[in-house]
Design a protein around this motif. Structure first.
Motif, PDB file in Angstrom:
ATOM      1  N   GLY A   1      27.526  -0.293   9.619  1.00 38.30           N
ATOM      2  CA  GLY A   1      28.055   0.778   8.793  1.00 38.30           C
ATOM      3  C   GLY A   1      26.943   1.337   7.931  1.00 38.30           C
ATOM      4  O   GLY A   1      25.759   1.087   8.164  1.00 38.30           O
ATOM      5  N   GLY A   2      27.328   2.090   6.925  1.00 41.98           N
ATOM      6  CA  GLY A   2      26.321   2.651   6.042  1.00 41.98           C
ATOM      7  C   GLY A   2      25.821   3.996   6.521  1.00 41.98           C
ATOM      8  O   GLY A   2      26.597   4.827   7.008  1.00 41.98           O
ATOM      9  N   SER A   3      24.514   4.212   6.425  1.00 40.10           N
ATOM     10  CA  SER A   3      23.950   5.545   6.615  1.00 40.10           C
ATOM     11  C   SER A   3      22.932   5.603   7.740  1.00 40.10           C
ATOM     12  O   SER A   3      22.333   4.598   8.121  1.00 40.10           O
ATOM     13  N   ALA A   4      22.756   6.823   8.237  1.00 40.79           N
ATOM     14  CA  ALA A   4      21.641   7.166   9.115  1.00 40.79           C
ATOM     15  C   ALA A   4      20.744   8.131   8.358  1.00 40.79           C
ATOM     16  O   ALA A   4      21.171   8.799   7.420  1.00 40.79           O
ATOM     17  N   ILE A   5      19.476   8.186   8.758  1.00 42.59           N
ATOM     18  CA  ILE A   5      18.582   9.210   8.241  1.00 42.59           C
ATOM     19  C   ILE A   5      18.148  10.095   9.397  1.00 42.59           C
ATOM     20  O   ILE A   5      18.022   9.628  10.534  1.00 42.59           O
ATOM     21  N   ALA A   6      17.943  11.372   9.100  1.00 43.24           N
ATOM     22  CA  ALA A   6      17.511  12.337  10.106  1.00 43.24           C
ATOM     23  C   ALA A   6      16.366  13.155   9.514  1.00 43.24           C
ATOM     24  O   ALA A   6      16.559  13.867   8.528  1.00 43.24           O
ATOM     25  N   LEU A   7      15.185  13.019  10.081  1.00 41.71           N
ATOM     26  CA  LEU A   7      14.032  13.797   9.655  1.00 41.71           C
ATOM     27  C   LEU A   7      14.132  15.161  10.324  1.00 41.71           C
ATOM     28  O   LEU A   7      14.030  15.271  11.549  1.00 41.71           O
ATOM     29  N   THR A   8      14.358  16.179   9.515  1.00 41.22           N
ATOM     30  CA  THR A   8      14.849  17.453  10.026  1.00 41.22           C
ATOM     31  C   THR A   8      13.999  18.625   9.527  1.00 41.22           C
ATOM     32  O   THR A   8      13.699  18.701   8.325  1.00 41.22           O
ATOM     33  N   PRO A   9      13.612  19.552  10.406  1.00 35.17           N
ATOM     34  CA  PRO A   9      12.957  20.774   9.942  1.00 35.17           C
ATOM     35  C   PRO A   9      13.862  21.507   8.957  1.00 35.17           C
ATOM     36  O   PRO A   9      15.084  21.575   9.153  1.00 35.17           O
ATOM     37  N   VAL A  10      13.262  22.054   7.916  1.00 29.28           N
ATOM     38  CA  VAL A  10      14.048  22.723   6.883  1.00 29.28           C
ATOM     39  C   VAL A  10      14.915  23.823   7.482  1.00 29.28           C
ATOM     40  O   VAL A  10      16.079  23.993   7.083  1.00 29.28           O
ATOM     41  N   ASP A  11      14.379  24.556   8.467  1.00 32.15           N
ATOM     42  CA  ASP A  11      15.159  25.661   9.037  1.00 32.15           C
ATOM     43  C   ASP A  11      16.293  25.189   9.945  1.00 32.15           C
ATOM     44  O   ASP A  11      17.134  25.986  10.365  1.00 32.15           O
ATOM     45  N   ALA A  12      16.347  23.880  10.233  1.00 29.54           N
ATOM     46  CA  ALA A  12      17.444  23.338  11.045  1.00 29.54           C
ATOM     47  C   ALA A  12      18.424  22.528  10.203  1.00 29.54           C
ATOM     48  O   ALA A  12      19.409  22.009  10.733  1.00 29.54           O
ATOM     49  N   GLU A  13      18.194  22.432   8.891  1.00 27.91           N
ATOM     50  CA  GLU A  13      19.012  21.562   8.056  1.00 27.91           C
ATOM     51  C   GLU A  13      20.489  21.922   8.104  1.00 27.91           C
ATOM     52  O   GLU A  13      21.355  21.048   8.321  1.00 27.91           O
TER      53      GLU A  13
ATOM     54  N   ARG B   1       0.852  -1.187   0.000  1.00 29.37           N
ATOM     55  CA  ARG B   1       0.000   0.000   0.000  1.00 29.37           C
ATOM     56  C   ARG B   1       0.884   1.232   0.000  1.00 29.37           C
ATOM     57  O   ARG B   1       1.850   1.315   0.768  1.00 29.37           O
ATOM     58  N   LEU B   2       0.598   2.169  -0.885  1.00 27.56           N
ATOM     59  CA  LEU B   2       1.340   3.423  -0.912  1.00 27.56           C
ATOM     60  C   LEU B   2       0.830   4.349   0.185  1.00 27.56           C
ATOM     61  O   LEU B   2      -0.381   4.550   0.332  1.00 27.56           O
ATOM     62  N   VAL B   3       1.779   4.882   0.956  1.00 29.25           N
ATOM     63  CA  VAL B   3       1.453   5.764   2.075  1.00 29.25           C
ATOM     64  C   VAL B   3       2.043   7.138   1.777  1.00 29.25           C
ATOM     65  O   VAL B   3       3.254   7.260   1.569  1.00 29.25           O
ATOM     66  N   PRO B   4       1.235   8.195   1.726  1.00 30.45           N
ATOM     67  CA  PRO B   4       1.782   9.527   1.448  1.00 30.45           C
ATOM     68  C   PRO B   4       2.897   9.890   2.420  1.00 30.45           C
ATOM     69  O   PRO B   4       2.749   9.747   3.636  1.00 30.45           O
ATOM     70  N   PHE B   5       4.018  10.328   1.858  1.00 32.13           N
ATOM     71  CA  PHE B   5       5.130  10.797   2.686  1.00 32.13           C
ATOM     72  C   PHE B   5       5.705  12.033   2.000  1.00 32.13           C
ATOM     73  O   PHE B   5       6.635  11.947   1.207  1.00 32.13           O
ATOM     74  N   ASP B   6       5.120  13.174   2.304  1.00 35.57           N
ATOM     75  CA  ASP B   6       5.522  14.441   1.709  1.00 35.57           C
ATOM     76  C   ASP B   6       6.185  15.286   2.789  1.00 35.57           C
ATOM     77  O   ASP B   6       5.554  16.155   3.399  1.00 35.57           O
ATOM     78  N   ALA B   7       7.448  14.986   3.037  1.00 36.89           N
ATOM     79  CA  ALA B   7       8.170  15.701   4.095  1.00 36.89           C
ATOM     80  C   ALA B   7       8.261  17.191   3.784  1.00 36.89           C
ATOM     81  O   ALA B   7       8.145  18.031   4.699  1.00 36.89           O
ATOM     82  N   GLU B   8       8.455  17.529   2.519  1.00 39.02           N
ATOM     83  CA  GLU B   8       8.637  18.938   2.162  1.00 39.02           C
ATOM     84  C   GLU B   8       7.420  19.775   2.527  1.00 39.02           C
ATOM     85  O   GLU B   8       7.552  20.886   3.061  1.00 39.02           O
ATOM     86  N   SER B   9       6.220  19.263   2.244  1.00 39.66           N
ATOM     87  CA  SER B   9       5.003  20.012   2.581  1.00 39.66           C
ATOM     88  C   SER B   9       4.844  20.185   4.084  1.00 39.66           C
ATOM     89  O   SER B   9       4.170  21.111   4.541  1.00 39.66           O
ATOM     90  N   ALA B  10       5.459  19.278   4.856  1.00 40.62           N
ATOM     91  CA  ALA B  10       5.414  19.384   6.315  1.00 40.62           C
ATOM     92  C   ALA B  10       6.561  20.225   6.867  1.00 40.62           C
ATOM     93  O   ALA B  10       6.747  20.305   8.086  1.00 40.62           O
ATOM     94  N   GLY B  11       7.348  20.838   5.964  1.00 34.74           N
ATOM     95  CA  GLY B  11       8.471  21.667   6.410  1.00 34.74           C
ATOM     96  C   GLY B  11       9.676  20.868   6.856  1.00 34.74           C
ATOM     97  O   GLY B  11      10.489  21.353   7.647  1.00 34.74           O
ATOM     98  N   LEU B  12       9.803  19.646   6.321  1.00 34.60           N
ATOM     99  CA  LEU B  12      10.886  18.751   6.739  1.00 34.60           C
ATOM    100  C   LEU B  12      11.725  18.341   5.536  1.00 34.60           C
ATOM    101  O   LEU B  12      11.274  18.384   4.392  1.00 34.60           O
ATOM    102  N   VAL B  13      12.948  17.913   5.817  1.00 37.22           N
ATOM    103  CA  VAL B  13      13.805  17.295   4.816  1.00 37.22           C
ATOM    104  C   VAL B  13      14.316  15.985   5.395  1.00 37.22           C
ATOM    105  O   VAL B  13      14.600  15.887   6.591  1.00 37.22           O
ATOM    106  N   THR B  14      14.372  14.947   4.564  1.00 45.55           N
ATOM    107  CA  THR B  14      14.952  13.669   4.975  1.00 45.55           C
ATOM    108  C   THR B  14      16.423  13.684   4.602  1.00 45.55           C
ATOM    109  O   THR B  14      16.782  13.588   3.433  1.00 45.55           O
ATOM    110  N   LEU B  15      17.284  13.844   5.601  1.00 42.49           N
ATOM    111  CA  LEU B  15      18.718  13.879   5.376  1.00 42.49           C
ATOM    112  C   LEU B  15      19.301  12.470   5.499  1.00 42.49           C
ATOM    113  O   LEU B  15      18.992  11.742   6.451  1.00 42.49           O
ATOM    114  N   VAL B  16      20.127  12.115   4.553  1.00 41.27           N
ATOM    115  CA  VAL B  16      20.921  10.891   4.647  1.00 41.27           C
ATOM    116  C   VAL B  16      22.320  11.288   5.106  1.00 41.27           C
ATOM    117  O   VAL B  16      22.926  12.203   4.554  1.00 41.27           O
TER     118      VAL B  16
END
Length: 383
Positions: free
Chosen positions: A337-349, A196-211
């Motif tokens: 190893g590898g990566s972490a993700i950080a769900l971050t407010p755009v103004d805190a990026e 099932r596709l689940v809406p994930f629009d971080a930008e509209s919520a003022g967020l960025v998904t940082l890798v």
């Protein structure tokens, strides 16, 4: 990344004729649900806007010629009628594994010329290998008129990973790469492949998904991945269930009396992680991306403490990102190893980026690669 036109032109300059087509397949970020896929559980990944692309041409003989735009491996030649895991080297084991897996399904594989280009970081936990495999399986499905559906291609690439490459992975990565959609995460039930596709629009919520790519390279084929999978199998056997997906959080009290301490911690991670995926899906549907931060934090703690798949660099990235303003952070991918993700407010990026870079420098670690990703479409022909 090289443009589609430039990739086709380079193919022609190397192989002496234009490709029959160019196919693209994305890497993925797993938002939440780690090591649950091979336990027939739930996952919530999304395809990202970084991808592998293959230019391919069918040959009139059985010769396979493979080349990439990166590394120094040079041109690899093989025989489509005599594919052997033992002789595959480097990145070529992924397309060769797909060819082999399709042959096992009765698909006649002709000779091919193939040129690979990719901007999915390798060894970063973003499924660079599956991006290659999914691009190749899409190309071969079309070029051989095999008529495979997405679910069949998922299983074929899993077989390539498990039986040819030697990595005991589940179906999450291929499912995200083949079945992803822009603006959405993929809620996948790994028992029956229902999605099932689940809406994930971080930008509209003022967020960025940082890798945050720690540059600590990992490999499923050579890491503790197999031992974790074995622990999960043991836990399911002792508890008398088909898979750990069938164990509920309320069952953990009884499980602790039946399992040795290490196996119990492995089981506890999978059981609670499945529950976190379900919670995340519900929250994304009701409150949106800003509500899932605590679940990301809890997921990382579980992977660090119960599943033992984090590392100092990942822990530092997660802790620093949170302290600098991320609303939630976790390691993503198979671990070690590898990566972490950080769900971050755009103004805190910028603050998060700078804080993580400083923390790594102080610790004497290699500088991390930090970049934003967004949900992208799944595999497709692009040329």
């Amino acid at each position: 990344m090289t443009s589609t036109e430039d990739l086709a032109a380079r193919f022609e300059s190397v192989f002496g004729a234009a490709p029959d087509g160019v196919w693209r397949a994305p890497g993925r970020v797993n938002l939440i649900g780690e090591h649950t896929d091979y336990n027939e559980g739930y996952v919530l990944p999304f395809a990202i806007d970084r991808a592998a692309r293959v230019a391919v041409r069918v040959r009139p003989d059985s010769t396979l010629r493979l080349l990439s735009t990166f590394g120094n491996q040079g041109l690899t030649t093989a025989d489509a009628g005599a594919l052997q895991r033992a002789t595959a080297r480097g990145w070529t084991k992924y397309p060769l594994g797909v060819l082999w897996a399709l042959q096992q399904r009765g698909v006649r594989i002709p000779g091919l010329d193939l040129l690979l280009d990719s901007d999915v970081p390798r060894g970063a936990g973003l499924s660079s290998s599956h991006a290659i495999e999914c691009a190749v399986v899409c190309a071969l499905n079309e070029l051989t008129a095999a008529g495979l559906g997405a679910e069949d291609m998922v299983l074929a690439t899993q077989s390539a990973e498990n039986d040819f490459v030697g990595s005991p992975t589940g179906i999450m990565d291929q499912s995200a790469s083949l079945r992803g959609a822009a603006g959405h995460a993929i809620f996948l039930d790994c028992r029956d492949q229902s999605l099932r596709l689940v809406p994930f629009d971080a930008e509209s919520a003022g967020l960025v998904t940082l890798v945050i790519d720690t540059r600590v390279s990992h490999s499923h084929a050579g890491s503790g991945y197999a031992s974790r999978r074995a622990s999960c199998g043991l836990g399911a056997e002792v508890l008398g269930v088909q898979a750990l997906r069938d164990v509920r959080p309320a069952d953990l009290g009884d499980a602790s009396a039946l399992l040795d301490p290490v196996t119990f911690r492995r089981v506890r991670h999978v059981v609670t992680e499945n529950d976190r995926v379900l919670q995340a899906v519900a929250l994304l549907g009701s409150a949106g991306p800003t509500a899932i931060g605590p679940l990301l934090d809890a997921s990382h703690a579980s992977m660090r403490d119960d599943f033992d798949i984090s590392c100092p660099e990942l822990d530092l990235a997660v802790e620093t990102a949170r302290s600098a303003g991320a609303i939630g952070a976790r390691m993503t991918g198979g671990g070690f190893g590898g990566s972490a993700i950080a769900l971050t407010p755009v103004d805190a990026e910028q603050r998060v980026r700078a804080a993580v870079e400083r923390a790594f420098a102080r610790a004497g670690y290699a500088a991390p690669d930090i970049f934003g990703v967004r949900p992208a479409a799944g595999a497709i022909r692009v040329g």
